[in-house]
Design a protein around this motif. Structure first.
Motif, PDB file in Angstrom:
ATOM      1  N   ALA A 143      35.681  24.254 -67.348  1.00  0.00           N
ATOM      2  CA  ALA A 143      37.069  24.485 -66.946  1.00  0.00           C
ATOM      3  C   ALA A 143      37.336  23.917 -65.554  1.00  0.00           C
ATOM      4  CB  ALA A 143      37.380  25.984 -66.988  1.00  0.00           C
ATOM      5  N   TYR A 144      36.416  24.143 -64.628  1.00  0.00           N
ATOM      6  CA  TYR A 144      36.602  23.657 -63.262  1.00  0.00           C
ATOM      7  C   TYR A 144      36.534  22.134 -63.219  1.00  0.00           C
ATOM      8  CZ  TYR A 144      36.169  23.606 -58.169  1.00  0.00           C
ATOM      9  OH  TYR A 144      36.385  23.394 -56.830  1.00  0.00           O
ATOM     10  N   SER A 145      35.664  21.540 -64.041  1.00  0.00           N
ATOM     11  CA  SER A 145      35.558  20.087 -64.095  1.00  0.00           C
ATOM     12  C   SER A 145      36.863  19.461 -64.589  1.00  0.00           C
ATOM     13  CB  SER A 145      34.399  19.687 -65.007  1.00  0.00           C
ATOM     14  OG  SER A 145      34.219  18.287 -65.026  1.00  0.00           O
ATOM     15  N   LEU A 146      37.460  20.059 -65.621  1.00  0.00           N
ATOM     16  CA  LEU A 146      38.744  19.555 -66.122  1.00  0.00           C
ATOM     17  C   LEU A 146      39.847  19.703 -65.075  1.00  0.00           C
ATOM     18  CD1 LEU A 146      38.628  20.956 -69.777  1.00  0.00           C
ATOM     19  CD2 LEU A 146      38.416  18.568 -69.066  1.00  0.00           C
ATOM     20  N   TYR A 147      39.806  20.805 -64.332  1.00  0.00           N
ATOM     21  CA  TYR A 147      40.785  21.032 -63.264  1.00  0.00           C
ATOM     22  C   TYR A 147      40.691  19.932 -62.207  1.00  0.00           C
ATOM     23  CZ  TYR A 147      42.734  23.215 -59.041  1.00  0.00           C
ATOM     24  OH  TYR A 147      43.436  23.475 -57.892  1.00  0.00           O
ATOM     25  N   LEU A 148      39.464  19.580 -61.813  1.00  0.00           N
ATOM     26  CA  LEU A 148      39.275  18.540 -60.811  1.00  0.00           C
ATOM     27  C   LEU A 148      39.542  17.144 -61.368  1.00  0.00           C
ATOM     28  CD1 LEU A 148      36.098  19.798 -58.918  1.00  0.00           C
ATOM     29  CD2 LEU A 148      38.483  19.997 -58.235  1.00  0.00           C
ATOM     30  N   LEU A 149      39.330  16.958 -62.676  1.00  0.00           N
ATOM     31  CA  LEU A 149      39.658  15.675 -63.294  1.00  0.00           C
ATOM     32  C   LEU A 149      41.146  15.401 -63.156  1.00  0.00           C
ATOM     33  CD1 LEU A 149      38.968  13.209 -65.127  1.00  0.00           C
ATOM     34  CD2 LEU A 149      39.455  14.696 -67.083  1.00  0.00           C
ATOM     35  N   ILE A 150      41.935  16.426 -63.338  1.00  0.00           N
ATOM     36  CA  ILE A 150      43.386  16.278 -63.252  1.00  0.00           C
ATOM     37  C   ILE A 150      43.856  16.180 -61.808  1.00  0.00           C
ATOM     38  CG2 ILE A 150      45.597  17.402 -63.766  1.00  0.00           C
ATOM     39  CD1 ILE A 150      44.192  18.705 -66.189  1.00  0.00           C
TER      40      ILE A 150
END
Length: 225
Positions: free
Chosen positions: A26-33
């Motif tokens: 979840a945190y990785s997707l947040y930072l991807l965006i």
């Protein structure tokens, strides 16, 4: 294997992965965006929190295995100098695969967009790590290789009979929580993840993978310092 036992084992796989990787994904997707600008400074307290999470996930895995009369040795965690030496070989092959994959991905990016991708680096997200990053870096190879590699791949191979699916799921999960490096970075890293996955399919030994992973984590930490 009865249908009920099969469902139970799939549930256990999902539970272990959710506890181990759900927050990271979840945190990785947040930072991807959002990009590196949305990444807060990682304090010593957050590194300690990561250690607690990974210890909890390993304890959960130990409990799940014990319910079936299994131990970490059943996942291939056996101590030997031969496996340490094999770990050095896996390290070299993984690094070579990453270099090849990164070159290939950048070449394709240049052909499509007319320029090379400017990737995100570890320093963009981790800055200058605190001293608590040291125990985390020593624990993390056991966490990832025993849970995301050895356990997940063993269960998928036993439940489906497909080593190919086991490799794809393993690399896919690791890819998903490294997306904070961006698409180009995560795809390039997937070439690195592929080598230990293929090694585990052939050998079913976890220690060489832990040694290789530990080398990469400690090297990354030293570069950040």
């Amino acid at each position: 294997m009865s249908p009920g036992e099969r469902r139970q084992r799939w549930f256990e796989v999902g539970l272990v992965l959710l506890v181990a990787c759900g927050g990271y994904i979840a945190y990785s997707l947040y930072l991807l965006i959002g990009g590196p600008s949305d990444a807060p400074q990682i304090s010593g307290f957050r590194w300690a929190g990561g250690i607690v999470q990974e210890v909890a996930a390993l304890l959960l895995l130990g409990y799940v295995l014990s319910r079936r009369g299994l131990r970490f040795t059943n996942l291939g965690l056996r101590w030997s100098l031969r496996d340490v030496a094999a770990g050095l070989l896996v390290t070299a092959l993984s690094y070579a695969a990453y270099g090849l994959g990164h070159t290939l991905v950048q070449t394709i990016h240049h052909l499509v967009y007319g320029s090379f991708a400017t990737g995100r680096t570890a320093r963009d997200f981790f800055g200058h790590p605190s001293v608590m990053a040291i125990p985390w870096s020593l624990l993390n190879p056991f966490f990832e290789e025993l849970i995301v590699r050895a356990y997940l791949m063993t269960e998928v191979m036993e439940l489906t009979g497909s080593s190919t699916l086991a490799v794809v799921l393993n690399v896919g999960v690791q890819f998903s929580y490294h997306l904070y490096y961006g698409w180009v970075g995560a795809i390039s890293l997937s070439f690195l993840f592929l080598v230990p996955a293929l090694y585990y399919v052939r050998s079913r030994r976890a220690l060489p993978l832990i040694v290789a992973h530990g080398f990469f984590d400690v090297y990354a930490l030293l570069r950040l310092w």
